[in-house]
Scaffold this motif. Structure first.
Motif, PDB file in Angstrom:
ATOM      1  N   GLY A   1       0.783  -1.227   0.000  1.00 54.21           N
ATOM      2  CA  GLY A   1       0.000   0.000   0.000  1.00 54.21           C
ATOM      3  C   GLY A   1       0.811   1.272   0.000  1.00 54.21           C
ATOM      4  N   ASN A   2       2.016   1.239  -0.608  1.00 54.92           N
ATOM      5  CA  ASN A   2       2.863   2.440  -0.603  1.00 54.92           C
ATOM      6  C   ASN A   2       2.771   3.252  -1.894  1.00 54.92           C
ATOM      7  OD1 ASN A   2       4.194   0.773  -2.366  1.00 54.92           O
ATOM      8  ND2 ASN A   2       6.144   0.748  -1.250  1.00 54.92           N
ATOM      9  N   GLY A   3       1.802   2.921  -2.752  1.00 57.38           N
ATOM     10  CA  GLY A   3       1.608   3.699  -3.971  1.00 57.38           C
ATOM     11  C   GLY A   3       2.672   3.494  -5.025  1.00 57.38           C
ATOM     12  N   ALA A   4       3.365   2.356  -4.966  1.00 60.66           N
ATOM     13  CA  ALA A   4       4.403   2.065  -5.953  1.00 60.66           C
ATOM     14  C   ALA A   4       3.882   1.046  -6.966  1.00 60.66           C
ATOM     15  CB  ALA A   4       5.653   1.523  -5.270  1.00 60.66           C
ATOM     16  N   CYS A   5       4.570   0.974  -8.105  1.00 59.26           N
ATOM     17  CA  CYS A   5       4.223  -0.013  -9.121  1.00 59.26           C
ATOM     18  C   CYS A   5       5.508  -0.599  -9.688  1.00 59.26           C
ATOM     19  CB  CYS A   5       3.377   0.613 -10.234  1.00 59.26           C
ATOM     20  SG  CYS A   5       4.297   1.745 -11.321  1.00 59.26           S
ATOM     21  N   SER A   6       5.370  -1.542 -10.585  1.00 57.10           N
ATOM     22  CA  SER A   6       6.517  -2.115 -11.294  1.00 57.10           C
ATOM     23  C   SER A   6       6.338  -1.883 -12.786  1.00 57.10           C
ATOM     24  CB  SER A   6       6.637  -3.627 -11.029  1.00 57.10           C
ATOM     25  OG  SER A   6       6.974  -3.884  -9.693  1.00 57.10           O
ATOM     26  N   ILE A   7       7.447  -1.757 -13.488  1.00 56.44           N
ATOM     27  CA  ILE A   7       7.411  -1.726 -14.948  1.00 56.44           C
ATOM     28  C   ILE A   7       8.223  -2.911 -15.450  1.00 56.44           C
ATOM     29  CG2 ILE A   7       9.416  -0.205 -15.215  1.00 56.44           C
ATOM     30  CD1 ILE A   7       7.932   1.027 -17.659  1.00 56.44           C
ATOM     31  N   CYS A   8       7.704  -3.590 -16.448  1.00 57.32           N
ATOM     32  CA  CYS A   8       8.355  -4.778 -16.976  1.00 57.32           C
ATOM     33  C   CYS A   8       8.591  -4.599 -18.468  1.00 57.32           C
ATOM     34  CB  CYS A   8       7.491  -6.007 -16.720  1.00 57.32           C
ATOM     35  SG  CYS A   8       8.209  -7.543 -17.333  1.00 57.32           S
ATOM     36  N   TYR A   9       9.842  -4.542 -18.871  1.00 60.93           N
ATOM     37  CA  TYR A   9      10.212  -4.377 -20.276  1.00 60.93           C
ATOM     38  C   TYR A   9      10.436  -5.740 -20.940  1.00 60.93           C
ATOM     39  CZ  TYR A   9      11.364   0.523 -19.114  1.00 60.93           C
ATOM     40  OH  TYR A   9      11.329   1.844 -18.705  1.00 60.93           O
ATOM     41  N   PHE A  10      10.044  -5.854 -22.180  1.00 61.63           N
ATOM     42  CA  PHE A  10      10.333  -7.049 -22.962  1.00 61.63           C
ATOM     43  C   PHE A  10      10.102  -6.735 -24.433  1.00 61.63           C
ATOM     44  CE2 PHE A  10       6.032  -7.115 -21.315  1.00 61.63           C
ATOM     45  CZ  PHE A  10       5.241  -7.328 -22.438  1.00 61.63           C
ATOM     46  N   GLY A  11      10.696  -7.535 -25.307  1.00 61.29           N
ATOM     47  CA  GLY A  11      10.509  -7.347 -26.730  1.00 61.29           C
ATOM     48  C   GLY A  11       9.274  -8.069 -27.230  1.00 61.29           C
ATOM     49  N   GLU A  12       8.890  -7.769 -28.466  1.00 60.12           N
ATOM     50  CA  GLU A  12       7.699  -8.421 -29.010  1.00 60.12           C
ATOM     51  C   GLU A  12       7.928  -9.915 -29.191  1.00 60.12           C
ATOM     52  OE1 GLU A  12      10.032  -8.469 -32.569  1.00 60.12           O
ATOM     53  OE2 GLU A  12       9.759  -6.876 -31.092  1.00 60.12           O
ATOM     54  N   GLY A  13       9.195 -10.322 -29.317  1.00 60.70           N
ATOM     55  CA  GLY A  13       9.490 -11.741 -29.402  1.00 60.70           C
ATOM     56  C   GLY A  13       9.175 -12.467 -28.109  1.00 60.70           C
ATOM     57  N   ALA A  14       9.463 -11.825 -26.977  1.00 59.00           N
ATOM     58  CA  ALA A  14       9.161 -12.425 -25.677  1.00 59.00           C
ATOM     59  C   ALA A  14       7.658 -12.563 -25.459  1.00 59.00           C
ATOM     60  CB  ALA A  14       9.770 -11.584 -24.552  1.00 59.00           C
TER      61      ALA A  14
ATOM     62  N   LEU B   1       3.154  -2.201 -15.091  1.00 61.53           N
ATOM     63  CA  LEU B   1       3.125  -1.696 -16.462  1.00 61.53           C
ATOM     64  C   LEU B   1       3.941  -2.651 -17.325  1.00 61.53           C
ATOM     65  CD1 LEU B   1       3.930   2.082 -15.753  1.00 61.53           C
ATOM     66  CD2 LEU B   1       1.717   0.908 -15.651  1.00 61.53           C
ATOM     67  N   PHE B   2       3.291  -3.318 -18.241  1.00 64.99           N
ATOM     68  CA  PHE B   2       3.979  -4.202 -19.177  1.00 64.99           C
ATOM     69  C   PHE B   2       4.376  -3.372 -20.393  1.00 64.99           C
ATOM     70  CE2 PHE B   2       1.042  -7.076 -16.892  1.00 64.99           C
ATOM     71  CZ  PHE B   2       1.974  -7.946 -16.344  1.00 64.99           C
ATOM     72  N   PHE B   3       5.672  -3.163 -20.569  1.00 62.77           N
ATOM     73  CA  PHE B   3       6.177  -2.304 -21.637  1.00 62.77           C
ATOM     74  C   PHE B   3       6.789  -3.166 -22.728  1.00 62.77           C
ATOM     75  CE2 PHE B   3       8.741   0.751 -23.873  1.00 62.77           C
ATOM     76  CZ  PHE B   3       8.087   1.968 -23.708  1.00 62.77           C
TER      77      PHE B   3
ATOM     78  N   VAL C   1      -1.416   2.707 -10.177  1.00 62.24           N
ATOM     79  CA  VAL C   1      -1.315   2.837  -8.717  1.00 62.24           C
ATOM     80  C   VAL C   1      -2.620   3.310  -8.091  1.00 62.24           C
ATOM     81  CG1 VAL C   1       1.174   3.251  -8.821  1.00 62.24           C
ATOM     82  CG2 VAL C   1      -0.388   5.197  -8.850  1.00 62.24           C
ATOM     83  N   THR C   2      -3.452   4.025  -8.859  1.00 63.89           N
ATOM     84  CA  THR C   2      -4.739   4.495  -8.337  1.00 63.89           C
ATOM     85  C   THR C   2      -5.751   3.365  -8.268  1.00 63.89           C
ATOM     86  OG1 THR C   2      -4.383   6.710  -9.231  1.00 63.89           O
ATOM     87  CG2 THR C   2      -6.646   6.118  -8.672  1.00 63.89           C
ATOM     88  N   HIS C   3      -5.769   2.521  -9.302  1.00 69.34           N
ATOM     89  CA  HIS C   3      -6.773   1.460  -9.385  1.00 69.34           C
ATOM     90  C   HIS C   3      -6.212   0.079  -9.060  1.00 69.34           C
ATOM     91  CE1 HIS C   3      -9.685   4.209 -11.281  1.00 69.34           C
ATOM     92  NE2 HIS C   3      -8.649   4.691 -11.944  1.00 69.34           N
ATOM     93  N   ASN C   4      -4.901  -0.010  -8.816  1.00 68.55           N
ATOM     94  CA  ASN C   4      -4.266  -1.311  -8.596  1.00 68.55           C
ATOM     95  C   ASN C   4      -4.613  -2.279  -9.725  1.00 68.55           C
ATOM     96  OD1 ASN C   4      -2.677  -1.058  -6.219  1.00 68.55           O
ATOM     97  ND2 ASN C   4      -4.551  -1.003  -5.004  1.00 68.55           N
ATOM     98  N   GLU C   5      -4.300  -1.843 -10.935  1.00 66.42           N
ATOM     99  CA  GLU C   5      -4.549  -2.662 -12.118  1.00 66.42           C
ATOM    100  C   GLU C   5      -3.367  -2.543 -13.085  1.00 66.42           C
ATOM    101  OE1 GLU C   5      -8.254  -2.073 -14.093  1.00 66.42           O
ATOM    102  OE2 GLU C   5      -9.430  -2.055 -12.243  1.00 66.42           O
ATOM    103  N   PRO C   6      -3.165  -3.562 -13.910  1.00 56.46           N
ATOM    104  CA  PRO C   6      -2.070  -3.526 -14.873  1.00 56.46           C
ATOM    105  C   PRO C   6      -2.432  -2.738 -16.130  1.00 56.46           C
ATOM    106  CG  PRO C   6      -3.236  -5.586 -15.074  1.00 56.46           C
ATOM    107  CD  PRO C   6      -3.876  -4.854 -13.922  1.00 56.46           C
ATOM    108  N   VAL C   7      -1.410  -2.309 -16.842  1.00 58.35           N
ATOM    109  CA  VAL C   7      -1.580  -1.637 -18.138  1.00 58.35           C
ATOM    110  C   VAL C   7      -0.535  -2.218 -19.097  1.00 58.35           C
ATOM    111  CG1 VAL C   7      -1.530   0.543 -19.403  1.00 58.35           C
ATOM    112  CG2 VAL C   7      -2.376   0.497 -17.048  1.00 58.35           C
ATOM    113  N   LEU C   8      -0.955  -2.504 -20.316  1.00 58.58           N
ATOM    114  CA  LEU C   8      -0.032  -2.970 -21.347  1.00 58.58           C
ATOM    115  C   LEU C   8       0.289  -1.816 -22.289  1.00 58.58           C
ATOM    116  CD1 LEU C   8       1.543  -5.146 -22.912  1.00 58.58           C
ATOM    117  CD2 LEU C   8      -0.602  -5.750 -24.075  1.00 58.58           C
TER     118      LEU C   8
END
Length: 407
Positions: A182-195, A216-218, A273-280
């Protein structure tokens, strides 16, 4: 149990019916790419003004400029046999750097292996970059990783793993923990289109959507998975449309447009972080470099193709924008580039002379007291190296002829 089992809609589908029998077209969902700035550094007519302030903009540009020089020098070092392997961020500097700039320092970064710009933006030192690539005793990973497999606990940058796509479900699990904290943080995950063709991609996204993890799936859609073009990897409309299938928000962005990437990731982070949901997020940019120093792109794409995309350089585009804002002096910029080249060269010369990690460290970091079977294996390794010193010249020269006990 009512919340877990919807009696009226146990299949969890959109309950709209039709009497017409027809296919849903494979092109029914077409996602546009968000952009703000053209190749000349001007905002498109009708584009909203960027929220990027001068200080952040200059920090982004300076990071991209640094990484471009670092990549050029380290690839040359690999060609000279000074390091074993390297991968460049060439052509994707804006996508990586601007996305990192839109995060907060407390956010965790899960990288693939072309995100050194994100780490540089966070403040990873030139010395740390060099020590990792040379796998010397000052390397934070103690020389146990291939070059460009960076990691920094201090900077919230998870250590890179070579296997493709493993970071995707890991990022989901970490982000779920951030939600619980509950600290208002998120993660970002980088990967290529091959992955995105790996099973871990589908498992990670579905898990994040179902359990509402702020991640955030980047996806860096750079056109090629090593030598395989995107047209041979998937038939659908890129990667972003898959997010809709998993029930999450999705964005496609021009990955060469620094302003667009920054705004897209900034909005995505706020939502996560507001909705606790992922974004692609799908970034569209061309990989100008070879896949790695072990790859020869001339075997699967033409020089004309590369040159066509080389004209759309993300750093040159953003530089034009900064000059037009009056935030950058071109003469000072050229001086800074030369200074960076000298700094990189000097750091390289220093790091390659640093001793390799002590051989015994290969068994001393997991257990408080090294168990007997690892002590035995360590002694066997030493004797093997001493028996074949020509195969391990640098290590053999540093091993004492009398076995030392590992404690």
């Amino acid at each position: 149990m009512g919340k877990l089992n919807n009696v009226e809609n146990p299949n969890n589908i959109n309950r709209s019916d039709t009497l017409s029998l027809e296919f849903v077209s494979e092109n029914a969902l077409s996602i546009p790419a968000f952009k703000m700035m053209d190749a000349n550094g001007d905002l498109y007519e009708g584009a909203a003004k960027s929220t990027l302030d001068k200080a952040t903009a200059l920090r982004i540009y300076e990071t991209m400029r640094f990484v471009r020089v670092l990549d050029e020098r380290m690839l040359a070092a690999q060609r000279q046999g000074r390091i074993s392997f390297y991968m460049q961020c060439l052509g994707e500097e804006a996508a990586v750097t601007a996305s990192a700039a839109a995060l907060e320092d407390k956010d965790m970064i899960f990288a693939q292996y072309r995100e050194q710009a994100a780490l540089a933006y966070r403040g990873f030192s030139l010395e740390n970059f060099m020590n990792q690539n040379f796998s010397n005793s000052k390397d934070l990973g103690k020389g146990r990783q291939m070059p460009i497999h960076y990691g920094s606990k201090e900077l919230n940058y998870m250590t890179i793993s070579s296997p493709l796509g493993t970071q995707i479900p890991q990022a989901t699990g970490y982000a779920y923990g951030q939600k619980l904290d509950g600290n208002g943080a998120c993660s970002i995950c980088y990967f290529g289109e091959g992955a995105a063709s790996e099973g871990d991609f589908h498992a990670g996204l579905n898990m994040a959507a179902v359990h509402k993890a702020p991640v955030l799936f980047f996806a860096r859609n750079n056109g090629y998975a090593i030598s395989t073009p995107a047209s041979e990897q998937f038939k659908g409309d890129g990667i972003a449309c898959r997010g809709v299938g998993y029930g999450m928000k999705a964005i496609r962005v021009d990955g060469v447009d620094t302003l667009a990437v920054y705004e897209a990731v900034k909005m995505a982070r706020e939502y996560a972080v507001t909705h606790n949901e992922p974004v692609l997020i799908e970034s569209i940019a061309y990989r100008l470099a070879a896949h790695s120093s072990s790859d020869d792109p001339s075997g699967y794409r033409s020089k004309d193709e590369e040159e066509n995309f080389r004209q759309n350089c993300p750093i040159a585009r953003f530089k034009s924008y900064l000059l037009k804002q009056g935030w950058l002096d071109e003469a000072e910029d050229e001086k800074a580039k030369e200074a960076i080249r000298q700094q990189v060269l000097e750091a390289l010369k220093v790091s390659e002379k640093v001793d390799m990690p002590a051989l015994e460290e290969i068994v001393t970091d997991v257990y408080e007291q090294v168990p007997l079977h690892l002590q035995e294996q360590y002694e066997q390794l030493k004797q093997h190296i001493l028996k074949y010193p020509d195969a391990y010249p640098a290590t053999a020269a540093r091993i004492k002829t009398t076995p030392a006990e590992v404690k």
